[in-house]
Write a protein that holds these residues in place. Sequence first.
Motif, PDB file in Angstrom:
ATOM      1  N   GLY A   2      10.773  -0.683  43.162  1.00 28.19           N
ATOM      2  CA  GLY A   2      11.114   0.724  43.340  1.00 28.19           C
ATOM      3  C   GLY A   2       9.899   1.473  43.834  1.00 28.19           C
ATOM      4  O   GLY A   2       8.834   0.885  44.060  1.00 28.19           O
ATOM      5  N   THR A   3      10.051   2.774  44.021  1.00 25.82           N
ATOM      6  CA  THR A   3       8.920   3.629  44.386  1.00 25.82           C
ATOM      7  C   THR A   3       8.928   4.861  43.492  1.00 25.82           C
ATOM      8  O   THR A   3       9.973   5.261  42.978  1.00 25.82           O
ATOM      9  CB  THR A   3       8.967   4.088  45.856  1.00 25.82           C
ATOM     10  OG1 THR A   3      10.139   4.898  46.048  1.00 25.82           O
ATOM     11  CG2 THR A   3       8.979   2.921  46.818  1.00 25.82           C
ATOM     12  N   LEU A   4       7.763   5.444  43.319  1.00 25.84           N
ATOM     13  CA  LEU A   4       7.606   6.728  42.631  1.00 25.84           C
ATOM     14  C   LEU A   4       6.833   7.631  43.580  1.00 25.84           C
ATOM     15  O   LEU A   4       5.842   7.209  44.178  1.00 25.84           O
ATOM     16  CB  LEU A   4       6.839   6.557  41.323  1.00 25.84           C
ATOM     17  CG  LEU A   4       7.465   5.631  40.277  1.00 25.84           C
ATOM     18  CD1 LEU A   4       6.508   5.429  39.104  1.00 25.84           C
ATOM     19  CD2 LEU A   4       8.802   6.167  39.793  1.00 25.84           C
ATOM     20  N   THR A   5       7.295   8.885  43.713  1.00 29.58           N
ATOM     21  CA  THR A   5       6.617   9.836  44.591  1.00 29.58           C
ATOM     22  C   THR A   5       6.107  11.008  43.763  1.00 29.58           C
ATOM     23  O   THR A   5       6.866  11.617  43.009  1.00 29.58           O
ATOM     24  CB  THR A   5       7.552  10.329  45.710  1.00 29.58           C
ATOM     25  OG1 THR A   5       7.982   9.198  46.474  1.00 29.58           O
ATOM     26  CG2 THR A   5       6.854  11.315  46.629  1.00 29.58           C
ATOM     27  N   PHE A   6       4.815  11.289  43.933  1.00 31.50           N
ATOM     28  CA  PHE A   6       4.158  12.372  43.207  1.00 31.50           C
ATOM     29  C   PHE A   6       3.799  13.486  44.179  1.00 31.50           C
ATOM     30  O   PHE A   6       3.519  13.239  45.349  1.00 31.50           O
ATOM     31  CB  PHE A   6       2.898  11.845  42.512  1.00 31.50           C
ATOM     32  CG  PHE A   6       3.186  10.755  41.524  1.00 31.50           C
ATOM     33  CD1 PHE A   6       3.499  11.063  40.201  1.00 31.50           C
ATOM     34  CD2 PHE A   6       3.183   9.423  41.911  1.00 31.50           C
ATOM     35  CE1 PHE A   6       3.788  10.059  39.289  1.00 31.50           C
ATOM     36  CE2 PHE A   6       3.469   8.413  41.004  1.00 31.50           C
ATOM     37  CZ  PHE A   6       3.777   8.736  39.686  1.00 31.50           C
TER      38      PHE A   6
END
Length: 197
Positions: A155-159
């Motif tokens: 998955g990815t996480l965007t900050f």
Amino acid sequence: MQGIDHAFSRARSLAYPLNRVRSFKERLGLVAFTLALLFAMAPVLRAHEFKAGDIEIVHPWSRATPEGAAVAAGFFTLKNHGSTVDRLVSATGEIAGVTQVHEMAIDAHGVMTMKQLVDGLEIPADGEVTLNPGSFHIMFMKLKRPIKEGETFKGTLTFENAGTVDVEYSVEAMGSGIDAMKDHSMNMGGGDDNNGG
């Protein structure tokens, strides 16, 4: 005959290097060194952490889902090593059609509610936030397949400040928190799906 015995003893000592160490102290030192080396390597072997700028993502995990489940949840700890606030604004998961940042809470009437955090999840400067069952979590909706204990998925996480980072979730056994996820999937009613993910 004595020559054969000698050759056998020599071969055995070459096959078992520990036998070459003659004294008890030397053997004990070798064992202690080996154990120290294993302990020193243990954190590296167990490490399941990812970085995005000042944000450290510690141990992303999810729970195995039963056959036919429509949703799953993702959990981890976010550590902000920077001097400014950051915010987790979005996420993706290869197992889901829609992925959102959610919060579970109990309202004034004692009813459990779950909602998408449209503005994201704040991570305080020089602080941390833990996503866990019964609180903040990543909601994987419209599952493409069940997820099984022992496997991993990406998955990815965007900050807001730190940008986007690829992560990998470890799938652990089904357990507490599953009922909450089932309740959520039954009460979604389509409203959350319209928010994208």
